[in-house]
Design a protein around this motif. Sequence first.
Motif, PDB file in Angstrom:
ATOM      1  N   TYR A 134      15.370  39.434  37.413  1.00 29.23           N
ATOM      2  CA  TYR A 134      15.688  39.452  35.981  1.00 29.23           C
ATOM      3  C   TYR A 134      14.410  39.417  35.140  1.00 29.23           C
ATOM      4  O   TYR A 134      14.297  40.107  34.131  1.00 29.23           O
ATOM      5  CB  TYR A 134      16.579  38.265  35.614  1.00 29.23           C
ATOM      6  CG  TYR A 134      18.034  38.472  35.927  1.00 29.23           C
ATOM      7  CD1 TYR A 134      18.708  39.620  35.500  1.00 29.23           C
ATOM      8  CD2 TYR A 134      18.777  37.518  36.639  1.00 29.23           C
ATOM      9  CE1 TYR A 134      20.056  39.815  35.787  1.00 29.23           C
ATOM     10  CE2 TYR A 134      20.118  37.703  36.916  1.00 29.23           C
ATOM     11  CZ  TYR A 134      20.745  38.846  36.490  1.00 29.23           C
ATOM     12  OH  TYR A 134      22.081  39.040  36.755  1.00 29.23           O
ATOM     13  N   ASP A 144      16.469  44.334  23.089  1.00 23.15           N
ATOM     14  CA  ASP A 144      17.424  43.280  23.428  1.00 23.15           C
ATOM     15  C   ASP A 144      16.862  42.387  24.531  1.00 23.15           C
ATOM     16  O   ASP A 144      16.334  42.881  25.534  1.00 23.15           O
ATOM     17  CB  ASP A 144      18.740  43.915  23.883  1.00 23.15           C
ATOM     18  CG  ASP A 144      19.754  42.886  24.344  1.00 23.15           C
ATOM     19  OD1 ASP A 144      20.144  42.036  23.534  1.00 23.15           O
ATOM     20  OD2 ASP A 144      20.127  42.923  25.537  1.00 23.15           O
ATOM     21  N   GLN A 145      16.999  41.076  24.337  1.00 23.07           N
ATOM     22  CA  GLN A 145      16.395  40.122  25.261  1.00 23.07           C
ATOM     23  C   GLN A 145      17.392  39.491  26.239  1.00 23.07           C
ATOM     24  O   GLN A 145      17.144  38.399  26.762  1.00 23.07           O
ATOM     25  CB  GLN A 145      15.681  39.024  24.459  1.00 23.07           C
ATOM     26  CG  GLN A 145      14.475  39.519  23.684  1.00 23.07           C
ATOM     27  CD  GLN A 145      13.433  40.166  24.578  1.00 23.07           C
ATOM     28  OE1 GLN A 145      12.986  39.568  25.552  1.00 23.07           O
ATOM     29  NE2 GLN A 145      13.062  41.405  24.272  1.00 23.07           N
ATOM     30  N   SER A 146      18.483  40.184  26.520  1.00 22.32           N
ATOM     31  CA  SER A 146      19.454  39.668  27.492  1.00 22.32           C
ATOM     32  C   SER A 146      18.828  39.408  28.865  1.00 22.32           C
ATOM     33  O   SER A 146      19.120  38.385  29.493  1.00 22.32           O
ATOM     34  CB  SER A 146      20.637  40.634  27.638  1.00 22.32           C
ATOM     35  OG  SER A 146      21.354  40.714  26.426  1.00 22.32           O
ATOM     36  N   PRO A 147      17.937  40.294  29.364  1.00 25.13           N
ATOM     37  CA  PRO A 147      17.293  39.992  30.651  1.00 25.13           C
ATOM     38  C   PRO A 147      16.479  38.704  30.611  1.00 25.13           C
ATOM     39  O   PRO A 147      16.401  37.982  31.607  1.00 25.13           O
ATOM     40  CB  PRO A 147      16.406  41.218  30.892  1.00 25.13           C
ATOM     41  CG  PRO A 147      17.059  42.316  30.133  1.00 25.13           C
ATOM     42  CD  PRO A 147      17.606  41.664  28.906  1.00 25.13           C
ATOM     43  N   VAL A 149      17.162  36.055  28.814  1.00 29.31           N
ATOM     44  CA  VAL A 149      18.137  34.952  28.891  1.00 29.31           C
ATOM     45  C   VAL A 149      18.596  34.762  30.329  1.00 29.31           C
ATOM     46  O   VAL A 149      18.669  33.636  30.835  1.00 29.31           O
ATOM     47  CB  VAL A 149      19.343  35.244  27.966  1.00 29.31           C
ATOM     48  CG1 VAL A 149      20.421  34.176  28.152  1.00 29.31           C
ATOM     49  CG2 VAL A 149      18.901  35.301  26.513  1.00 29.31           C
ATOM     50  N   ARG A 150      18.890  35.871  31.028  1.00 27.92           N
ATOM     51  CA  ARG A 150      19.345  35.781  32.416  1.00 27.92           C
ATOM     52  C   ARG A 150      18.240  35.242  33.321  1.00 27.92           C
ATOM     53  O   ARG A 150      18.506  34.458  34.240  1.00 27.92           O
ATOM     54  CB  ARG A 150      19.808  37.158  32.899  1.00 27.92           C
ATOM     55  CG  ARG A 150      21.022  37.688  32.143  1.00 27.92           C
ATOM     56  CD  ARG A 150      21.570  38.958  32.800  1.00 27.92           C
ATOM     57  NE  ARG A 150      22.613  39.565  32.001  1.00 27.92           N
ATOM     58  CZ  ARG A 150      22.435  40.621  31.214  1.00 27.92           C
ATOM     59  NH1 ARG A 150      21.250  41.209  31.153  1.00 27.92           N
ATOM     60  NH2 ARG A 150      23.434  41.124  30.498  1.00 27.92           N
ATOM     61  N   ILE A 182      12.226  35.123  23.981  1.00 28.10           N
ATOM     62  CA  ILE A 182      13.453  35.041  23.178  1.00 28.10           C
ATOM     63  C   ILE A 182      13.120  34.570  21.760  1.00 28.10           C
ATOM     64  O   ILE A 182      13.641  35.106  20.770  1.00 28.10           O
ATOM     65  CB  ILE A 182      14.468  34.093  23.836  1.00 28.10           C
ATOM     66  CG1 ILE A 182      14.881  34.640  25.214  1.00 28.10           C
ATOM     67  CG2 ILE A 182      15.704  33.920  22.964  1.00 28.10           C
ATOM     68  CD1 ILE A 182      15.596  33.636  26.083  1.00 28.10           C
TER      69      ILE A 182
END
Length: 288
Positions: A134, A144-147, A149-150, A182
Amino acid sequence: MAGTGSNGRTSVLRIALLAAGISTMAVGLSACQSDPDIDITAYAASIDPADQLYNEGLANIQAGNLTEASRKFEAIDKQHPYSEYSRKAMVMNAFVQYRQGQNQEAINAARRFINLYPNDPDAAYAQYIIGLAYFKQIPSVTRDQSPAVRAMRAMQEVVDRYPDSEYVEDAEAKIRAARDQIAGKEMQIGRYYLERKEYVAAVNRFRSVVETYPNTRQVEEALARLVESYYAMGLTSEAQTAAAVLGHNFPDSQWYADSYKLLQTGGLEPRENTGSWISRAGKTLIGA
């Protein structure tokens, strides 16, 4: 003769066909048994021992032949399932896939290992690989910073579930880096609103950084932007408090110098209001 009608002839025909079929099957089975290509004994002899495949996989990693290494580890999983080497090969294959940039495949393989062997000594490493995969996908702060966060959550699993593992130190470092990323995204959005004079929306983003991500590199600028936003809104007490907290934590910062100068244009100076949320949040900051 009795039973020589059409039904009798049909029954005789069916029996004859069935007998012919059985005879054909017997011939086929006999042929199969004599076919060396599918001889069971020969097939068993053609399977490489698990330890040999595993060592060949490791050798291919050392040589940089990651694709071939993956084939060796997959062969163990197929030919020697649930063996000790199968467990080790599953983890090593996840590592190889990660090294090849096949991040989702690495995550899937590592998760499968953890699901099958949650108490295995290599479970910590498998969880660490998930975090690495991740982390490797974290994009620039403009996206987008979803990775991120994961990655943060996966590495936190390493810290929480395997506190004595050798991967904890690096996991904690990557958690800090992911948090900073993030927070950086929050700052980017906050600056966007600030430039458009949407001060309330900007304050919400900067506040999120100060309260949720206090121990990141972004908090210094966040406090300065709060000074700027609150001052533009006419909320001078909040602006003064943000400047005072900024000066207490980062007295040599250029952000503090700029904030101080901004307040002086209105005849003001940093002054902390202890009843403000900024004052309470300031007690958790890096320099507090």
